[in-house]
Design a protein around this motif. Structure first.
Motif, PDB file in Angstrom:
ATOM      1  N   LYS A  44       0.833  -1.201   0.000  1.00 33.02           N
ATOM      2  CA  LYS A  44       0.000   0.000   0.000  1.00 33.02           C
ATOM      3  C   LYS A  44       0.870   1.256   0.000  1.00 33.02           C
ATOM      4  N   LEU A  45       0.440   2.224  -0.782  1.00 35.86           N
ATOM      5  CA  LEU A  45       1.180   3.477  -0.926  1.00 35.86           C
ATOM      6  C   LEU A  45       0.346   4.624  -0.369  1.00 35.86           C
ATOM      7  N   ASP A  46       1.034   5.707  -0.062  1.00 30.34           N
ATOM      8  CA  ASP A  46       0.360   6.911   0.426  1.00 30.34           C
ATOM      9  C   ASP A  46      -0.103   7.742  -0.779  1.00 30.34           C
ATOM     10  N   PRO A  47      -1.405   7.974  -0.914  1.00 28.40           N
ATOM     11  CA  PRO A  47      -1.881   8.718  -2.092  1.00 28.40           C
ATOM     12  C   PRO A  47      -1.247  10.099  -2.224  1.00 28.40           C
ATOM     13  N   ALA A  48      -1.109  10.818  -1.125  1.00 25.64           N
ATOM     14  CA  ALA A  48      -0.564  12.178  -1.205  1.00 25.64           C
ATOM     15  C   ALA A  48       0.907  12.162  -1.631  1.00 25.64           C
ATOM     16  N   ALA A  49       1.661  11.223  -1.093  1.00 29.10           N
ATOM     17  CA  ALA A  49       3.077  11.127  -1.479  1.00 29.10           C
ATOM     18  C   ALA A  49       3.197  10.743  -2.953  1.00 29.10           C
ATOM     19  N   THR A  50       2.308   9.850  -3.389  1.00 29.57           N
ATOM     20  CA  THR A  50       2.307   9.430  -4.793  1.00 29.57           C
ATOM     21  C   THR A  50       1.984  10.606  -5.707  1.00 29.57           C
ATOM     22  N   GLN A  57       8.134   3.981  -6.387  1.00 30.32           N
ATOM     23  CA  GLN A  57       8.017   3.590  -4.981  1.00 30.32           C
ATOM     24  C   GLN A  57       8.076   2.074  -4.814  1.00 30.32           C
ATOM     25  N   LYS A  99      10.314  -0.458  -2.608  1.00 28.19           N
ATOM     26  CA  LYS A  99       9.691  -1.300  -1.571  1.00 28.19           C
ATOM     27  C   LYS A  99       9.708  -2.779  -1.928  1.00 28.19           C
ATOM     28  N   TYR A 125      -3.223  10.073  -7.334  1.00 26.96           N
ATOM     29  CA  TYR A 125      -3.792  10.008  -5.987  1.00 26.96           C
ATOM     30  C   TYR A 125      -4.974   9.028  -5.958  1.00 26.96           C
ATOM     31  N   GLU A 177      -5.571   5.199  -4.245  1.00 31.92           N
ATOM     32  CA  GLU A 177      -6.708   4.893  -3.359  1.00 31.92           C
ATOM     33  C   GLU A 177      -7.380   3.585  -3.788  1.00 31.92           C
ATOM     34  N   ASN A 190      -5.081   0.501  -3.256  1.00 33.45           N
ATOM     35  CA  ASN A 190      -5.038   0.140  -1.835  1.00 33.45           C
ATOM     36  C   ASN A 190      -6.300  -0.634  -1.430  1.00 33.45           C
TER      37      ASN A 190
END
Lengths: 261, 261
Positions: free
Chosen positions: A56-62, A86, A90, A214, A218, A221
Protein backbone atom coordinates in the motif's frame (compact mmCIF):
# COMPACT_ATOMS: atom_id res chain seq x y z
CA UNK A 1 -13.57 -7.14 -29.78
CA UNK A 2 -16.15 -8.89 -27.77
CA UNK A 3 -18.52 -7.56 -25.23
CA UNK A 4 -16.89 -4.60 -23.53
CA UNK A 5 -19.61 -4.69 -20.94
CA UNK A 6 -18.54 -3.71 -17.52
CA UNK A 7 -18.68 -6.79 -15.31
CA UNK A 8 -19.02 -4.66 -12.19
CA UNK A 9 -22.59 -5.72 -11.85
CA UNK A 10 -21.36 -9.01 -10.54
CA UNK A 11 -20.70 -6.92 -7.43
CA UNK A 12 -17.97 -9.12 -6.11
CA UNK A 13 -14.25 -8.57 -6.04
CA UNK A 14 -11.65 -10.97 -7.38
CA UNK A 15 -10.60 -11.82 -3.87
CA UNK A 16 -14.15 -12.61 -2.97
CA UNK A 17 -14.44 -14.73 -6.08
CA UNK A 18 -11.33 -16.65 -5.15
CA UNK A 19 -12.81 -17.26 -1.72
CA UNK A 20 -16.08 -18.28 -3.31
CA UNK A 21 -14.77 -20.86 -5.66
CA UNK A 22 -11.15 -20.63 -6.74
CA UNK A 23 -9.52 -19.05 -9.74
CA UNK A 24 -11.61 -21.02 -12.22
CA UNK A 25 -14.76 -19.33 -10.95
CA UNK A 26 -13.29 -15.96 -11.84
CA UNK A 27 -12.30 -17.25 -15.26
CA UNK A 28 -15.76 -18.63 -15.89
CA UNK A 29 -17.41 -15.37 -14.84
CA UNK A 30 -15.18 -13.40 -17.18
CA UNK A 31 -15.88 -15.68 -20.11
CA UNK A 32 -19.44 -14.44 -19.89
CA UNK A 33 -18.22 -10.99 -20.93
CA UNK A 34 -15.34 -11.96 -23.20
CA UNK A 35 -16.79 -14.78 -25.20
CA UNK A 36 -13.70 -15.19 -27.35
CA UNK A 37 -11.26 -15.93 -24.54
CA UNK A 38 -9.67 -19.22 -25.47
CA UNK A 39 -6.89 -19.39 -22.89
CA UNK A 40 -7.09 -18.41 -19.27
CA UNK A 41 -3.31 -18.52 -18.83
CA UNK A 42 -0.94 -15.71 -19.67
CA UNK A 43 2.06 -16.09 -21.90
CA UNK A 44 5.30 -17.21 -20.35
CA UNK A 45 7.07 -13.89 -19.88
CA UNK A 46 8.94 -13.62 -16.59
CA UNK A 47 6.72 -10.71 -15.47
CA UNK A 48 3.47 -12.29 -16.65
CA UNK A 49 2.52 -13.74 -13.31
CA UNK A 50 -0.24 -11.77 -11.65
CA UNK A 51 -0.87 -10.05 -9.37
CA UNK A 52 2.50 -8.35 -9.06
CA UNK A 53 3.54 -7.90 -5.41
CA UNK A 54 2.04 -4.67 -4.14
CA UNK A 55 2.44 -2.70 -0.94
CA UNK A 56 0.00 0.00 0.00
CA UNK A 57 1.18 3.48 -0.93
CA UNK A 58 0.36 6.91 0.43
CA UNK A 59 -1.88 8.72 -2.09
CA UNK A 60 -0.56 12.18 -1.20
CA UNK A 61 3.08 11.13 -1.48
CA UNK A 62 2.31 9.43 -4.79
CA UNK A 63 0.62 12.56 -6.11
CA UNK A 64 3.63 14.66 -5.14
CA UNK A 65 5.92 12.36 -7.13
CA UNK A 66 3.60 12.50 -10.14
CA UNK A 67 3.59 16.29 -10.03
CA UNK A 68 7.38 16.48 -10.06
CA UNK A 69 7.77 13.69 -12.60
CA UNK A 70 5.46 15.46 -15.04
CA UNK A 71 8.21 18.02 -15.53
CA UNK A 72 10.62 15.21 -16.47
CA UNK A 73 8.55 12.73 -18.50
CA UNK A 74 5.05 14.27 -18.85
CA UNK A 75 1.66 12.91 -17.90
CA UNK A 76 1.64 9.21 -18.77
CA UNK A 77 5.10 8.23 -17.61
CA UNK A 78 4.71 10.54 -14.58
CA UNK A 79 1.68 8.60 -13.35
CA UNK A 80 3.37 5.26 -14.03
CA UNK A 81 6.55 6.29 -12.24
CA UNK A 82 4.70 7.85 -9.30
CA UNK A 83 3.65 4.30 -8.40
CA UNK A 84 6.42 2.15 -9.86
CA UNK A 85 9.33 4.22 -8.49
CA UNK A 86 8.02 3.59 -4.98
CA UNK A 87 7.45 -0.10 -5.65
CA UNK A 88 10.93 -0.40 -7.14
CA UNK A 89 12.20 0.60 -3.70
CA UNK A 90 9.69 -1.30 -1.57
CA UNK A 91 9.41 -4.46 -3.69
CA UNK A 92 12.08 -4.48 -6.42
CA UNK A 93 11.15 -6.75 -9.32
CA UNK A 94 9.15 -6.83 -11.53
CA UNK A 95 8.98 -3.03 -11.21
CA UNK A 96 12.70 -2.60 -11.90
CA UNK A 97 12.23 -4.31 -15.27
CA UNK A 98 9.40 -2.10 -16.49
CA UNK A 99 10.57 0.54 -19.00
CA UNK A 100 8.67 3.46 -17.50
CA UNK A 101 10.31 6.19 -19.55
CA UNK A 102 9.32 4.51 -22.83
CA UNK A 103 5.85 5.85 -22.07
CA UNK A 104 6.76 9.49 -22.56
CA UNK A 105 4.88 9.09 -25.87
CA UNK A 106 1.58 9.14 -23.95
CA UNK A 107 2.03 12.94 -23.68
CA UNK A 108 -0.68 15.10 -25.18
CA UNK A 109 -3.03 12.17 -25.73
CA UNK A 110 -0.24 10.17 -27.48
CA UNK A 111 2.36 12.29 -29.30
CA UNK A 112 0.05 15.30 -29.22
CA UNK A 113 -2.97 13.78 -30.97
CA UNK A 114 -5.33 14.69 -28.13
CA UNK A 115 -6.60 11.13 -27.61
CA UNK A 116 -6.66 9.39 -24.20
CA UNK A 117 -5.23 11.76 -21.59
CA UNK A 118 -1.81 10.34 -20.74
CA UNK A 119 -2.63 10.41 -17.05
CA UNK A 120 -5.53 8.04 -17.71
CA UNK A 121 -3.46 5.80 -19.98
CA UNK A 122 -0.63 5.72 -17.44
CA UNK A 123 -3.02 4.82 -14.64
CA UNK A 124 -4.51 2.04 -16.77
CA UNK A 125 -1.06 0.62 -17.40
CA UNK A 126 -0.27 0.64 -13.67
CA UNK A 127 -3.51 -1.07 -12.72
CA UNK A 128 -3.28 -3.72 -15.43
CA UNK A 129 0.40 -4.50 -14.88
CA UNK A 130 -0.12 -4.97 -11.15
CA UNK A 131 -3.46 -6.76 -11.19
CA UNK A 132 -3.16 -8.46 -14.57
CA UNK A 133 -5.45 -8.79 -17.59
CA UNK A 134 -8.97 -10.13 -17.51
CA UNK A 135 -7.83 -12.88 -19.89
CA UNK A 136 -5.70 -14.24 -17.04
CA UNK A 137 -8.67 -14.39 -14.71
CA UNK A 138 -8.41 -11.06 -12.85
CA UNK A 139 -10.94 -8.38 -13.62
CA UNK A 140 -10.16 -5.53 -11.22
CA UNK A 141 -7.52 -4.09 -13.55
CA UNK A 142 -10.21 -3.67 -16.18
CA UNK A 143 -12.69 -2.35 -13.62
CA UNK A 144 -10.30 0.15 -12.03
CA UNK A 145 -9.40 1.38 -15.52
CA UNK A 146 -12.94 2.04 -16.67
CA UNK A 147 -13.88 3.49 -13.26
CA UNK A 148 -10.94 5.90 -13.44
CA UNK A 149 -11.97 7.07 -16.91
CA UNK A 150 -15.44 7.78 -15.60
CA UNK A 151 -14.16 9.47 -12.44
CA UNK A 152 -11.83 11.65 -14.56
CA UNK A 153 -14.70 12.62 -16.86
CA UNK A 154 -16.92 13.64 -13.96
CA UNK A 155 -14.36 15.35 -11.70
CA UNK A 156 -13.48 19.02 -11.46
CA UNK A 157 -9.76 18.81 -12.22
CA UNK A 158 -7.12 19.41 -11.07
CA UNK A 159 -7.84 18.49 -7.46
CA UNK A 160 -4.21 18.25 -6.34
CA UNK A 161 -2.51 21.37 -5.05
CA UNK A 162 1.28 21.11 -4.78
CA UNK A 163 2.97 22.24 -1.58
CA UNK A 164 5.59 24.03 -3.64
CA UNK A 165 3.83 24.93 -6.87
CA UNK A 166 5.88 25.80 -9.93
CA UNK A 167 3.16 28.26 -10.93
CA UNK A 168 1.71 30.43 -8.20
CA UNK A 169 -1.43 31.80 -9.86
CA UNK A 170 -4.71 30.07 -9.09
CA UNK A 171 -5.34 27.16 -11.45
CA UNK A 172 -9.05 26.95 -12.23
CA UNK A 173 -10.81 23.59 -12.15
CA UNK A 174 -12.79 22.29 -15.10
CA UNK A 175 -14.90 19.30 -15.98
CA UNK A 176 -13.84 17.52 -19.17
CA UNK A 177 -16.84 15.17 -19.51
CA UNK A 178 -14.38 12.87 -21.29
CA UNK A 179 -11.16 10.94 -20.65
CA UNK A 180 -9.66 12.51 -23.79
CA UNK A 181 -6.75 14.97 -23.66
CA UNK A 182 -8.25 17.26 -26.30
CA UNK A 183 -11.43 17.82 -24.31
CA UNK A 184 -9.71 17.96 -20.94
CA UNK A 185 -7.12 20.49 -22.07
CA UNK A 186 -9.51 22.33 -24.39
CA UNK A 187 -12.18 22.94 -21.78
CA UNK A 188 -9.54 24.12 -19.30
CA UNK A 189 -8.01 26.46 -21.89
CA UNK A 190 -11.45 27.85 -22.72
CA UNK A 191 -12.28 28.62 -19.08
CA UNK A 192 -8.83 29.79 -17.99
CA UNK A 193 -7.86 31.68 -21.12
CA UNK A 194 -4.33 30.29 -21.01
CA UNK A 195 -2.81 28.87 -24.21
CA UNK A 196 -1.40 25.36 -24.55
CA UNK A 197 2.18 26.58 -24.44
CA UNK A 198 1.71 28.53 -21.18
CA UNK A 199 3.39 27.61 -17.90
CA UNK A 200 -0.08 27.67 -16.34
CA UNK A 201 -1.43 25.01 -18.72
CA UNK A 202 1.62 22.85 -18.11
CA UNK A 203 1.22 23.12 -14.35
CA UNK A 204 -2.47 22.36 -14.70
CA UNK A 205 -1.61 19.11 -16.51
CA UNK A 206 1.04 18.24 -13.90
CA UNK A 207 -1.64 18.69 -11.23
CA UNK A 208 -4.08 16.54 -13.22
CA UNK A 209 -1.45 13.78 -13.36
CA UNK A 210 -1.05 14.11 -9.58
CA UNK A 211 -4.81 14.02 -9.06
CA UNK A 212 -5.15 10.83 -11.12
CA UNK A 213 -2.19 9.20 -9.35
CA UNK A 214 -3.79 10.01 -5.99
CA UNK A 215 -7.09 8.35 -6.88
CA UNK A 216 -5.39 5.41 -8.60
CA UNK A 217 -3.52 4.58 -5.39
CA UNK A 218 -6.71 4.89 -3.36
CA UNK A 219 -8.27 2.23 -5.60
CA UNK A 220 -5.18 0.01 -5.63
CA UNK A 221 -5.04 0.14 -1.84
CA UNK A 222 -8.69 -0.94 -1.68
CA UNK A 223 -7.94 -3.78 -4.07
CA UNK A 224 -4.97 -4.82 -1.94
CA UNK A 225 -7.20 -4.83 1.14
CA UNK A 226 -9.85 -6.89 -0.64
CA UNK A 227 -12.42 -4.13 -0.23
CA UNK A 228 -12.49 -2.81 -3.82
CA UNK A 229 -15.95 -2.46 -5.32
CA UNK A 230 -16.17 -0.87 -8.75
CA UNK A 231 -18.04 2.43 -8.91
CA UNK A 232 -18.04 2.36 -12.71
CA UNK A 233 -21.34 2.50 -14.57
CA UNK A 234 -20.30 2.83 -18.23
CA UNK A 235 -21.04 -0.20 -20.44
CA UNK A 236 -20.74 1.23 -23.96
CA UNK A 237 -21.18 -1.89 -26.08
CA UNK A 238 -24.24 -2.92 -24.11
CA UNK A 239 -25.76 0.56 -23.95
CA UNK A 240 -24.77 2.00 -27.33
CA UNK A 241 -23.85 -0.93 -29.56
CA UNK A 242 -20.39 0.50 -30.14
CA UNK A 243 -17.19 1.30 -28.26
CA UNK A 244 -17.84 4.85 -27.08
CA UNK A 245 -17.97 7.48 -24.40
CA UNK A 246 -21.30 8.19 -22.71
CA UNK A 247 -22.14 11.57 -24.24
CA UNK A 248 -22.82 10.86 -27.93
CA UNK A 249 -24.22 14.32 -28.70
CA UNK A 250 -21.05 16.09 -27.57
CA UNK A 251 -19.52 15.22 -30.95
CA UNK A 252 -22.53 14.05 -32.99
CA UNK A 253 -24.91 16.87 -32.05
CA UNK A 254 -28.51 15.77 -32.55
CA UNK A 255 -27.57 13.44 -35.39
CA UNK A 256 -26.38 10.34 -33.52
CA UNK A 257 -26.05 7.40 -35.95
CA UNK A 258 -27.83 4.15 -35.13
CA UNK A 259 -25.35 1.28 -35.08
CA UNK A 260 -26.36 -1.95 -36.79
CA UNK A 261 -27.70 -4.34 -34.16
CA UNK B 1 2.78 19.47 -22.19
CA UNK B 2 5.28 21.31 -24.31
CA UNK B 3 5.43 21.64 -28.03
CA UNK B 4 4.07 18.48 -29.57
CA UNK B 5 5.36 19.61 -32.91
CA UNK B 6 6.57 16.91 -35.15
CA UNK B 7 10.33 17.21 -35.47
CA UNK B 8 10.32 15.36 -38.78
CA UNK B 9 11.16 18.55 -40.59
CA UNK B 10 14.68 18.13 -39.36
CA UNK B 11 14.71 15.52 -42.14
CA UNK B 12 17.43 13.44 -40.55
CA UNK B 13 17.24 10.14 -38.74
CA UNK B 14 18.65 9.47 -35.29
CA UNK B 15 21.42 7.38 -36.81
CA UNK B 16 22.31 10.20 -39.13
CA UNK B 17 22.32 12.57 -36.19
CA UNK B 18 24.65 10.29 -34.29
CA UNK B 19 26.94 10.22 -37.29
CA UNK B 20 26.69 13.99 -37.58
CA UNK B 21 27.61 14.85 -34.05
CA UNK B 22 27.05 12.26 -31.36
CA UNK B 23 24.15 11.63 -29.02
CA UNK B 24 24.23 15.15 -27.62
CA UNK B 25 23.34 16.56 -31.01
CA UNK B 26 20.15 14.53 -30.99
CA UNK B 27 19.37 15.67 -27.46
CA UNK B 28 19.93 19.29 -28.37
CA UNK B 29 17.68 19.01 -31.41
CA UNK B 30 14.92 17.52 -29.31
CA UNK B 31 15.15 20.22 -26.67
CA UNK B 32 14.02 22.60 -29.39
CA UNK B 33 10.66 20.82 -29.43
CA UNK B 34 10.35 19.79 -25.81
CA UNK B 35 11.49 22.87 -23.98
CA UNK B 36 10.82 21.39 -20.55
CA UNK B 37 13.16 18.43 -20.82
CA UNK B 38 15.46 18.72 -17.83
CA UNK B 39 17.26 15.39 -18.00
CA UNK B 40 18.46 13.59 -21.06
CA UNK B 41 19.09 10.36 -19.18
CA UNK B 42 16.50 7.73 -18.45
CA UNK B 43 15.76 6.36 -15.03
CA UNK B 44 17.80 3.43 -13.81
CA UNK B 45 15.45 0.58 -14.62
CA UNK B 46 17.18 -2.48 -16.02
CA UNK B 47 15.29 -2.21 -19.30
CA UNK B 48 15.67 1.56 -19.63
CA UNK B 49 18.67 1.44 -21.89
CA UNK B 50 17.80 2.25 -25.46
CA UNK B 51 17.62 1.18 -28.16
CA UNK B 52 16.64 -2.36 -27.22
CA UNK B 53 18.39 -4.95 -29.39
CA UNK B 54 16.34 -5.44 -32.54
CA UNK B 55 16.54 -7.88 -35.41
CA UNK B 56 14.66 -7.28 -38.62
CA UNK B 57 11.37 -9.12 -38.80
CA UNK B 58 9.24 -10.29 -41.69
CA UNK B 59 6.18 -8.01 -41.97
CA UNK B 60 3.93 -10.74 -43.35
CA UNK B 61 4.89 -13.24 -40.65
CA UNK B 62 4.36 -10.55 -38.01
CA UNK B 63 0.93 -9.74 -39.39
CA UNK B 64 -0.03 -13.41 -39.31
CA UNK B 65 0.91 -13.60 -35.62
CA UNK B 66 -1.07 -10.43 -34.84
CA UNK B 67 -4.13 -11.86 -36.57
CA UNK B 68 -4.02 -15.04 -34.50
CA UNK B 69 -3.13 -13.24 -31.28
CA UNK B 70 -6.13 -10.92 -31.64
CA UNK B 71 -8.32 -13.92 -30.86
CA UNK B 72 -6.36 -14.48 -27.62
CA UNK B 73 -5.61 -10.98 -26.28
CA UNK B 74 -7.32 -8.51 -28.68
CA UNK B 75 -5.91 -5.62 -30.65
CA UNK B 76 -3.35 -3.88 -28.46
CA UNK B 77 -1.66 -6.88 -26.90
CA UNK B 78 -1.88 -8.71 -30.24
CA UNK B 79 0.20 -6.04 -31.98
CA UNK B 80 2.69 -5.92 -29.11
CA UNK B 81 3.08 -9.69 -29.04
CA UNK B 82 3.31 -9.99 -32.81
CA UNK B 83 6.67 -8.22 -32.51
CA UNK B 84 7.80 -9.08 -28.99
CA UNK B 85 7.09 -12.84 -29.21
CA UNK B 86 9.49 -13.04 -32.16
CA UNK B 87 12.12 -10.93 -30.41
CA UNK B 88 11.77 -13.05 -27.27
CA UNK B 89 12.96 -15.95 -29.41
CA UNK B 90 15.55 -14.11 -31.51
CA UNK B 91 16.94 -11.79 -28.81
CA UNK B 92 15.62 -12.80 -25.37
CA UNK B 93 15.78 -9.94 -22.86
CA UNK B 94 14.47 -7.31 -22.42
CA UNK B 95 11.51 -8.71 -24.37
CA UNK B 96 11.03 -11.63 -21.98
CA UNK B 97 10.50 -9.17 -19.12
CA UNK B 98 7.80 -7.11 -20.81
CA UNK B 99 4.30 -7.96 -19.51
CA UNK B 100 2.60 -8.13 -22.91
CA UNK B 101 -0.68 -9.58 -21.72
CA UNK B 102 -1.22 -6.72 -19.24
CA UNK B 103 -2.14 -4.68 -22.30
CA UNK B 104 -5.35 -6.56 -23.01
CA UNK B 105 -7.02 -3.45 -21.57
CA UNK B 106 -6.21 -1.57 -24.80
CA UNK B 107 -9.16 -3.45 -26.36
CA UNK B 108 -11.97 -1.36 -27.78
CA UNK B 109 -10.04 1.90 -27.44
CA UNK B 110 -9.19 1.08 -23.78
CA UNK B 111 -11.76 -1.06 -21.94
CA UNK B 112 -14.35 -0.28 -24.62
CA UNK B 113 -14.30 3.52 -24.41
CA UNK B 114 -13.61 3.90 -28.14
CA UNK B 115 -10.49 6.02 -27.68
CA UNK B 116 -7.15 5.24 -29.36
CA UNK B 117 -7.54 2.06 -31.42
CA UNK B 118 -5.63 -0.59 -29.48
CA UNK B 119 -3.69 -1.56 -32.58
CA UNK B 120 -2.32 1.98 -32.72
CA UNK B 121 -1.59 2.08 -29.00
CA UNK B 122 0.11 -1.30 -29.16
CA UNK B 123 2.25 -0.22 -32.10
CA UNK B 124 3.23 2.95 -30.22
CA UNK B 125 4.31 0.88 -27.22
CA UNK B 126 6.43 -1.37 -29.40
CA UNK B 127 8.15 1.52 -31.18
CA UNK B 128 8.83 3.46 -27.98
CA UNK B 129 10.04 0.47 -25.97
CA UNK B 130 12.49 -0.53 -28.68
CA UNK B 131 13.71 2.90 -29.76
CA UNK B 132 13.21 4.74 -26.47
CA UNK B 133 11.64 8.04 -25.49
CA UNK B 134 12.56 11.41 -26.96
CA UNK B 135 13.55 12.50 -23.44
CA UNK B 136 16.42 10.01 -23.65
CA UNK B 137 17.65 11.51 -26.90
CA UNK B 138 15.97 9.27 -29.50
CA UNK B 139 13.15 10.70 -31.54
CA UNK B 140 12.23 7.98 -34.03
CA UNK B 141 9.90 6.28 -31.54
CA UNK B 142 7.88 9.48 -31.37
CA UNK B 143 8.05 9.93 -35.14
CA UNK B 144 7.05 6.36 -36.00
CA UNK B 145 4.14 6.68 -33.56
CA UNK B 146 2.69 9.85 -35.03
CA UNK B 147 3.34 8.62 -38.58
CA UNK B 148 1.47 5.39 -37.84
CA UNK B 149 -1.53 7.31 -36.47
CA UNK B 150 -1.62 9.34 -39.67
CA UNK B 151 -1.14 6.30 -41.89
CA UNK B 152 -3.95 4.51 -40.05
CA UNK B 153 -6.25 7.52 -40.45
CA UNK B 154 -5.62 7.72 -44.20
CA UNK B 155 -5.58 4.01 -45.07
CA UNK B 156 -8.41 1.83 -46.34
CA UNK B 157 -8.40 -0.82 -43.63
CA UNK B 158 -8.06 -3.71 -43.21
CA UNK B 159 -5.32 -4.35 -45.76
CA UNK B 160 -4.25 -7.74 -44.42
CA UNK B 161 -5.96 -10.86 -45.73
CA UNK B 162 -5.33 -13.99 -43.67
CA UNK B 163 -4.34 -17.17 -45.44
CA UNK B 164 -6.78 -19.09 -43.28
CA UNK B 165 -9.47 -16.58 -42.39
CA UNK B 166 -11.74 -17.27 -39.46
CA UNK B 167 -14.53 -15.51 -41.36
CA UNK B 168 -14.90 -16.28 -45.04
CA UNK B 169 -17.19 -13.47 -46.23
CA UNK B 170 -15.57 -10.46 -47.87
CA UNK B 171 -14.53 -7.86 -45.29
CA UNK B 172 -15.06 -4.39 -46.74
CA UNK B 173 -12.36 -1.75 -46.34
CA UNK B 174 -13.11 1.63 -44.81
CA UNK B 175 -11.28 4.85 -44.08
CA UNK B 176 -11.53 6.02 -40.47
CA UNK B 177 -9.99 9.50 -40.90
CA UNK B 178 -8.94 9.07 -37.26
CA UNK B 179 -6.75 6.84 -35.07
CA UNK B 180 -9.71 6.38 -32.69
CA UNK B 181 -11.45 3.03 -32.22
CA UNK B 182 -14.93 4.57 -32.18
CA UNK B 183 -14.50 6.13 -35.62
CA UNK B 184 -12.59 3.20 -37.09
CA UNK B 185 -15.14 0.63 -35.93
CA UNK B 186 -18.12 2.94 -36.42
CA UNK B 187 -17.35 3.77 -40.04
CA UNK B 188 -16.73 0.11 -40.81
CA UNK B 189 -20.02 -0.89 -39.14
CA UNK B 190 -21.87 1.79 -41.09
CA UNK B 191 -20.51 0.62 -44.44
CA UNK B 192 -20.61 -3.11 -43.78
CA UNK B 193 -23.87 -3.25 -41.85
CA UNK B 194 -22.42 -5.71 -39.34
CA UNK B 195 -22.93 -5.07 -35.61
CA UNK B 196 -20.13 -4.78 -33.07
CA UNK B 197 -20.82 -8.23 -31.66
CA UNK B 198 -20.62 -9.97 -35.07
CA UNK B 199 -17.91 -12.43 -36.05
CA UNK B 200 -17.32 -10.28 -39.13
CA UNK B 201 -16.56 -7.15 -37.04
CA UNK B 202 -14.22 -9.14 -34.83
CA UNK B 203 -12.36 -10.54 -37.82
CA UNK B 204 -12.19 -7.06 -39.32
CA UNK B 205 -10.48 -5.82 -36.16
CA UNK B 206 -8.11 -8.81 -36.12
CA UNK B 207 -7.17 -7.92 -39.70
CA UNK B 208 -6.69 -4.26 -38.75
CA UNK B 209 -4.30 -5.35 -35.98
CA UNK B 210 -2.42 -7.44 -38.54
CA UNK B 211 -2.32 -4.53 -41.00
CA UNK B 212 -0.88 -2.20 -38.36
CA UNK B 213 1.68 -4.79 -37.24
CA UNK B 214 2.77 -5.23 -40.86
CA UNK B 215 3.42 -1.53 -41.38
CA UNK B 216 4.99 -1.11 -37.93
CA UNK B 217 7.61 -3.72 -38.78
CA UNK B 218 8.27 -2.09 -42.14
CA UNK B 219 9.09 1.14 -40.30
CA UNK B 220 11.13 -0.57 -37.57
CA UNK B 221 13.17 -2.38 -40.22
CA UNK B 222 13.88 0.95 -41.93
CA UNK B 223 14.93 2.42 -38.57
CA UNK B 224 17.21 -0.57 -37.97
CA UNK B 225 18.77 -0.06 -41.39
CA UNK B 226 19.28 3.66 -40.74
CA UNK B 227 17.06 4.57 -43.68
CA UNK B 228 13.95 5.71 -41.76
CA UNK B 229 12.57 9.08 -42.80
CA UNK B 230 9.32 10.16 -41.19
CA UNK B 231 6.38 10.57 -43.56
CA UNK B 232 4.29 12.23 -40.83
CA UNK B 233 2.90 15.71 -41.45
CA UNK B 234 0.63 16.31 -38.43
CA UNK B 235 1.84 18.99 -35.96
CA UNK B 236 -1.29 19.74 -33.92
CA UNK B 237 0.07 22.15 -31.32
CA UNK B 238 1.82 24.20 -33.99
CA UNK B 239 -1.07 24.11 -36.45
CA UNK B 240 -4.09 24.23 -34.15
CA UNK B 241 -2.87 25.50 -30.79
CA UNK B 242 -4.14 22.38 -29.05
CA UNK B 243 -3.52 18.64 -28.93
CA UNK B 244 -5.81 17.37 -31.66
CA UNK B 245 -6.49 15.35 -34.75
CA UNK B 246 -6.36 17.10 -38.13
CA UNK B 247 -10.06 17.22 -38.97
CA UNK B 248 -11.62 19.62 -36.45
CA UNK B 249 -14.99 19.85 -38.20
CA UNK B 250 -15.58 16.09 -37.98
CA UNK B 251 -16.65 16.61 -34.36
CA UNK B 252 -17.07 20.39 -34.09
CA UNK B 253 -19.06 20.93 -37.29
CA UNK B 254 -18.67 24.49 -38.51
CA UNK B 255 -18.26 25.80 -34.97
CA UNK B 256 -14.59 25.15 -34.28
CA UNK B 257 -13.50 27.01 -31.11
CA UNK B 258 -10.49 29.30 -31.30
CA UNK B 259 -7.92 28.30 -28.69
CA UNK B 260 -6.29 31.06 -26.65
CA UNK B 261 -2.94 31.91 -28.23
Amino acid sequence: MHDHDNPKNSGISRRQMLIAGGAMAAGAALSHFGGLVKHSLAKDGSTEKWPWPYEKLDPAATAAIAYEEWYRVYCGAAVINSVFSQLREKVGEPYLSFPVDSFVFLEGGMTGWGMTCGSNAGAAIVANCIIGPRTAGAHEGHLITTELFEWYSDAMLPIYKPETPKVTVDIVQTNSASPLCHLSVGRWMEKSGYPITSAERKDRCARVAASVAYHLVELLNQWHDGTYQSAGTHSPVKEFGITAQMNCMDCHGGDVPEPPL
